[in-house]
Write an enzyme that holds these catalytic residues in place. Sequence first.
Site, PDB file in Angstrom:
ATOM      1  N   GLU A 153      74.206 -72.819 -26.752  1.00 39.91           N
ATOM      2  CA  GLU A 153      75.067 -72.704 -27.845  1.00 39.91           C
ATOM      3  C   GLU A 153      76.541 -72.482 -27.104  1.00 39.91           C
ATOM      4  O   GLU A 153      76.583 -71.749 -26.402  1.00 39.91           O
ATOM      5  CB  GLU A 153      74.725 -71.641 -28.836  1.00 39.91           C
TER       6      GLU A 153
ATOM      7  N   LYS B 207      68.736 -66.156 -38.057  1.00 38.53           N
ATOM      8  CA  LYS B 207      69.341 -65.238 -36.856  1.00 38.53           C
ATOM      9  C   LYS B 207      69.630 -64.017 -37.501  1.00 38.53           C
ATOM     10  O   LYS B 207      70.257 -63.819 -38.321  1.00 38.53           O
ATOM     11  CB  LYS B 207      70.712 -65.833 -36.562  1.00 38.53           C
TER      12      LYS B 207
END
Length: 218
Positions: A40, A128
Amino acid sequence: MQIDAYLDEFPLIAIFRGVTPEEVVSVAEGVVEAGFRILEVPLNSPRPLDSIALLADRFPDLLVGGGTVMSPVDAMAIAQAGGKLVLMPHSDPAVVRQAKQSGLLCVPGVATPTEAFAALANGADALKLYPAEQIAPSVVKAWRAVLPLNHRLLPVGSIRPDTMADYLRAGANGFGLGSALYKQGMPAPEAARNARAFAQALAELRTQGLLPGGGKAG
């Protein structure tokens, strides 16, 4: 394309906050060598779309994406850069829906069960748990009792090799790693050493049966 296969192989997400396009490939290479399969680049990094494009080209078999995604336009830009994944600090339904419409996997940030169920209803592929500092393993255990078992719970925030076990016992399925893996300006060899430390911790957790491959899934 599913996120589960990548997480089953290596349940950690490398977050390269602050990385530049000039260094992103060299930093990522050592991390990938350690076993990471999800990369990411937060969008508040320098020229993040350039970094995402470079990683997508260098590692076509990995799951490369953008984090700190705040708008539907951001999600579309990640897709245009060759990314496959959107990660968010929040669970704005417009962003989640746009990510899915753009053919991307989406992992929104949630901090309450209400946010978690809403994100799943909007098409989230995993959740998340952010910030993990305020979502202790005991909270994860309570969430796991009511959330669908086929959706992954991924704590993000101040995760270290020695803090993963309690979360896995509570029902977490993986983690996003920030400054414990990479900090802005960190030399690539140091990031690689950090990555190997996490990989070693995972191997030990598998032998304890806390991860797939060791007997009992977390």
